[in-house]
Structure formats: structure tokens, C-alpha cells
Design a protein around this motif. Structure first.
Motif, PDB file in Angstrom:
ATOM      1  N   LYS A  37       0.825  -1.207   0.000  1.00 13.45           N
ATOM      2  CA  LYS A  37       0.000   0.000   0.000  1.00 13.45           C
ATOM      3  C   LYS A  37       0.865   1.265   0.000  1.00 13.45           C
ATOM      4  CE  LYS A  37      -4.018  -2.132   0.474  1.00 13.45           C
ATOM      5  NZ  LYS A  37      -5.070  -2.072  -0.541  1.00 13.45           N
ATOM      6  N   ILE A  38       0.594   2.134  -0.961  1.00 16.14           N
ATOM      7  CA  ILE A  38       1.280   3.424  -1.060  1.00 16.14           C
ATOM      8  C   ILE A  38       0.248   4.496  -1.364  1.00 16.14           C
ATOM      9  CG2 ILE A  38       2.963   4.801  -2.349  1.00 16.14           C
ATOM     10  CD1 ILE A  38       4.516   2.292  -2.934  1.00 16.14           C
ATOM     11  N   ASN A  39       0.343   5.601  -0.664  1.00 18.20           N
ATOM     12  CA  ASN A  39      -0.525   6.743  -0.917  1.00 18.20           C
ATOM     13  C   ASN A  39       0.053   7.554  -2.078  1.00 18.20           C
ATOM     14  OD1 ASN A  39      -1.974   9.176  -0.842  1.00 18.20           O
ATOM     15  ND2 ASN A  39      -2.343   8.957   1.357  1.00 18.20           N
ATOM     16  N   GLU A  40      -0.694   7.668  -3.173  1.00 13.33           N
ATOM     17  CA  GLU A  40      -0.183   8.347  -4.365  1.00 13.33           C
ATOM     18  C   GLU A  40       0.227   9.788  -4.084  1.00 13.33           C
ATOM     19  OE1 GLU A  40      -2.298   9.727  -8.282  1.00 13.33           O
ATOM     20  OE2 GLU A  40      -1.760   7.595  -8.519  1.00 13.33           O
ATOM     21  N   SER A  41      -0.484  10.465  -3.202  1.00 14.35           N
ATOM     22  CA  SER A  41      -0.134  11.859  -2.894  1.00 14.35           C
ATOM     23  C   SER A  41       1.255  11.966  -2.273  1.00 14.35           C
ATOM     24  CB  SER A  41      -1.181  12.480  -1.958  1.00 14.35           C
ATOM     25  OG  SER A  41      -1.240  11.772  -0.735  1.00 14.35           O
ATOM     26  N   ASP A  42       1.663  10.932  -1.518  1.00 14.63           N
ATOM     27  CA  ASP A  42       3.012  10.917  -0.950  1.00 14.63           C
ATOM     28  C   ASP A  42       4.065  10.778  -2.044  1.00 14.63           C
ATOM     29  OD1 ASP A  42       1.998  11.121   1.620  1.00 14.63           O
ATOM     30  OD2 ASP A  42       1.974   8.958   1.956  1.00 14.63           O
ATOM     31  N   VAL A  43       3.735   9.983  -3.051  1.00 18.69           N
ATOM     32  CA  VAL A  43       4.672   9.766  -4.167  1.00 18.69           C
ATOM     33  C   VAL A  43       4.828  11.036  -4.995  1.00 18.69           C
ATOM     34  CG1 VAL A  43       5.070   8.455  -6.293  1.00 18.69           C
ATOM     35  CG2 VAL A  43       4.123   7.318  -4.284  1.00 18.69           C
ATOM     36  N   LEU A  44       3.730  11.729  -5.227  1.00 22.00           N
ATOM     37  CA  LEU A  44       3.758  12.895  -6.109  1.00 22.00           C
ATOM     38  C   LEU A  44       4.579  14.051  -5.536  1.00 22.00           C
ATOM     39  CD1 LEU A  44       0.124  12.887  -7.558  1.00 22.00           C
ATOM     40  CD2 LEU A  44       2.235  11.974  -8.545  1.00 22.00           C
ATOM     41  N   ARG A  45       4.874  13.999  -4.237  1.00 20.42           N
ATOM     42  CA  ARG A  45       5.771  15.000  -3.664  1.00 20.42           C
ATOM     43  C   ARG A  45       7.166  14.940  -4.286  1.00 20.42           C
ATOM     44  NH1 ARG A  45       4.710  13.629   2.650  1.00 20.42           N
ATOM     45  NH2 ARG A  45       2.464  13.983   2.697  1.00 20.42           N
ATOM     46  N   TYR A  46       7.543  13.739  -4.734  1.00 23.63           N
ATOM     47  CA  TYR A  46       8.870  13.545  -5.335  1.00 23.63           C
ATOM     48  C   TYR A  46       8.883  13.844  -6.830  1.00 23.63           C
ATOM     49  CZ  TYR A  46       9.894  10.812  -1.093  1.00 23.63           C
ATOM     50  OH  TYR A  46      10.077  10.398   0.202  1.00 23.63           O
ATOM     51  N   HIS A  47       7.705  13.958  -7.439  1.00 26.01           N
ATOM     52  CA  HIS A  47       7.608  13.898  -8.893  1.00 26.01           C
ATOM     53  C   HIS A  47       8.428  14.976  -9.605  1.00 26.01           C
ATOM     54  CE1 HIS A  47       6.037  12.386 -12.592  1.00 26.01           C
ATOM     55  NE2 HIS A  47       5.437  13.523 -12.901  1.00 26.01           N
ATOM     56  N   GLU A  48       8.325  16.218  -9.173  1.00 28.23           N
ATOM     57  CA  GLU A  48       9.065  17.308  -9.839  1.00 28.23           C
ATOM     58  C   GLU A  48      10.568  17.091  -9.741  1.00 28.23           C
ATOM     59  OE1 GLU A  48       7.947  19.726 -11.788  1.00 28.23           O
ATOM     60  OE2 GLU A  48       5.936  18.851 -11.531  1.00 28.23           O
ATOM     61  N   ARG A  49      11.041  16.704  -8.559  1.00 28.70           N
ATOM     62  CA  ARG A  49      12.474  16.462  -8.367  1.00 28.70           C
ATOM     63  C   ARG A  49      12.948  15.305  -9.225  1.00 28.70           C
ATOM     64  NH1 ARG A  49      13.440  14.915  -2.655  1.00 28.70           N
ATOM     65  NH2 ARG A  49      15.575  14.658  -3.375  1.00 28.70           N
ATOM     66  N   VAL A  50      12.119  14.272  -9.334  1.00 30.41           N
ATOM     67  CA  VAL A  50      12.477  13.095 -10.148  1.00 30.41           C
ATOM     68  C   VAL A  50      12.541  13.470 -11.625  1.00 30.41           C
ATOM     69  CG1 VAL A  50      11.717  10.817 -10.910  1.00 30.41           C
ATOM     70  CG2 VAL A  50      11.613  11.410  -8.482  1.00 30.41           C
ATOM     71  N   LEU A  51      11.571  14.251 -12.092  1.00 34.29           N
ATOM     72  CA  LEU A  51      11.580  14.692 -13.496  1.00 34.29           C
ATOM     73  C   LEU A  51      12.840  15.495 -13.813  1.00 34.29           C
ATOM     74  CD1 LEU A  51       7.894  15.808 -14.227  1.00 34.29           C
ATOM     75  CD2 LEU A  51       9.097  13.809 -15.138  1.00 34.29           C
ATOM     76  N   GLU A  52      13.205  16.386 -12.912  1.00 31.85           N
ATOM     77  CA  GLU A  52      14.401  17.221 -13.102  1.00 31.85           C
ATOM     78  C   GLU A  52      15.650  16.359 -13.123  1.00 31.85           C
ATOM     79  OE1 GLU A  52      16.262  20.592 -14.050  1.00 31.85           O
ATOM     80  OE2 GLU A  52      14.092  20.431 -13.753  1.00 31.85           O
ATOM     81  N   ALA A  53      15.749  15.419 -12.193  1.00 34.29           N
ATOM     82  CA  ALA A  53      16.921  14.527 -12.130  1.00 34.29           C
ATOM     83  C   ALA A  53      17.000  13.641 -13.373  1.00 34.29           C
ATOM     84  CB  ALA A  53      16.865  13.673 -10.875  1.00 34.29           C
ATOM     85  N   SER A  54      15.835  13.216 -13.863  1.00 32.73           N
ATOM     86  CA  SER A  54      15.785  12.355 -15.043  1.00 32.73           C
ATOM     87  C   SER A  54      16.274  13.102 -16.293  1.00 32.73           C
ATOM     88  CB  SER A  54      14.357  11.861 -15.260  1.00 32.73           C
ATOM     89  OG  SER A  54      14.307  10.910 -16.302  1.00 32.73           O
ATOM     90  N   LYS A  55      15.901  14.365 -16.385  1.00 33.99           N
ATOM     91  CA  LYS A  55      16.377  15.197 -17.513  1.00 33.99           C
ATOM     92  C   LYS A  55      17.884  15.353 -17.468  1.00 33.99           C
ATOM     93  CE  LYS A  55      12.133  17.864 -17.960  1.00 33.99           C
ATOM     94  NZ  LYS A  55      11.498  19.184 -17.736  1.00 33.99           N
TER      95      LYS A  55
END
Length: 206
Positions: free
Chosen positions: A188-206
């Protein structure tokens, strides 16, 4: 002696042995140990990297192997994690033997606690103390799945395996459950908790 009876081993047997006797420890092709906790998460493909980073944070101090399907994918995930400050090393088929050995040595010594690997690391490696296996890319072969998750929960120890399933992986995932004759429990994972990382992950991926 062979951990797995591949076609190459069978050919070698036919060419070099006369009337051999074959002894097998188990005749079960798709067996996982009871001390292994197996979970899955079902997620949208577009957030796959963000869910991976969330899981790495959840198990931050654990010795972890992340399995991916391609050499390019192994390098990308390894660099992504490094950009986000995680200690990770890759192992894949396009690396020289010396570099592979160095990666394994760093991982075994816990200098880097995350190993990002293709299926080149799913068999034949004896690495004690692996806490967690993450199937980032789902294996299309059920035997490969069993070998992957078998990197943890070895020699009577406990371990955990988490498989990431997207909308494109459902059929392959169902085949794995049928083969191992187990219904995996959802992690079980709360999607809202994951989305906190999303912008940082996108930037790191670029």
C-alpha cells in the motif's frame, strides 16, 4: 554442478559425458521460499520513476537490488538515483568483467547499498544480506522472476520483493502469479506521498 540446467549445460553434458546420472535437488521450476515476502504495486506508467524513488526512500538503509530489462535502462536508473543523492552502482551485459566485479565488490562491502541490474545478475551471484529486490521492469519469463527474487531471503534469512506493475504489465504479471501459485499482496502506497517527489524526479531524469 550447475545452479540452473540451461540448454548450454545440457549440450555440454551430451558432448562430454558418457551415461551420466542426473541428480536434482528440486523438481519444482517455479518455487519461491516461504521466508520471502512478495508484494506488488499497481501504478500508472508515467509515475514509474517517482514510485521507485519513493520505495528507495522507504527502504533507505536496506541493501537493495533493482532489476531492469535493458542495459540502457540500468544506466539511466543508476544515474537518476545518483542525481538524487542515492549510493548506487550498475551491473549489466555491456560492462567489462572488471567493472562488473568492481560493482559487485562495492555492493557486497555496503559502500553502495543499491545495485541496479539486468538479468545478468539474476543468477549465479551469491550476495549475502540482500534485504530487498525491486522489479522495476517486469520480467517476461516467470523463471527469471523466480531467480530475481531469489537474490534475497537466502540461507534461511528473510527478505522482501516488490514488483512494479503498470497498465502495460498486467498479462505478464498474471502469468507470474499463476506460475508460482501465489497471489501477491499489494504494497500500500498513498499516491499523494509519491507525487511530492515527482518534480524532483523529473528534473533529475532530464
Amino acid at each position: 554442478f550447475s545452479a540452473t540446467m540451461t540448454n548450454k549445460v545440457s549440450k555440454l553434458q551430451r558432448v562430454s559425458l558418457s551415461n551420466p546420472v542426473k541428480i536434482e535437488i528440486s523438481n519444482s521450476k517455479h518455487q519461491t521460499v516461504n521466508s520471502l515476502v512478495q508484494n506488488y504495486i499497481f501504478i500508472p506508467h508515467k509515475y514509474k520513476e517517482s514510485y521507485l524513488v519513493y520505495l528507495i526512500n522507504e527502504f533507505i538503509k536496506k541493501s537493495t537490488i533493482i532489476f531492469v530489462s535493458t542495459c540502457k535502462g540500468a544506466m539511466k536508473i543508476c544515474l537518476l538515483l545518483r542525481n538524487l543523492g542515492f549510493e548506487s552502482v550498475p551491473i549489466h551485459g555491456q560492462m567489462t568483467q572488471v567493472k562488473r566485479i568492481n560493482s559487485i565488490a562495492k555492493f557486497k562491502a555496503n559502500k553502495q547499498n543499491i545495485l541496479v541490474a539486468t538479468d545478468v545478475a539474476s543468477r549465479g551471484l551469491d550476495i549475502p544480506g540482500v534485504d530487498l529486490v525491486i522489479n522495476y521492469d517486469l520480467s517476461l519469463d516467470t523463471k527469471d522472476y523466480v531467480h530475481r527474487v531469489g537474490r534475497t531471503a537466502r540461507a534461511g534469512k528473510s527478505g522482501q520483493a516488490i514488483t512494479i506493475v503498470t497498465q502495460y504489465d498486467v498479462e505478464a504479471y498474471q502469468k507470474i502469479e499463476a506460475a508460482i501459485q501465489k497471489t501477491l499482496e499489494e504494497y500500500k502506497i498513498n499516491e499523494s506521498d509519491v507525487l511530492r517527489y515527482h518534480e524532483r524526479v523529473l528534473e533529475a531524469s532530464k
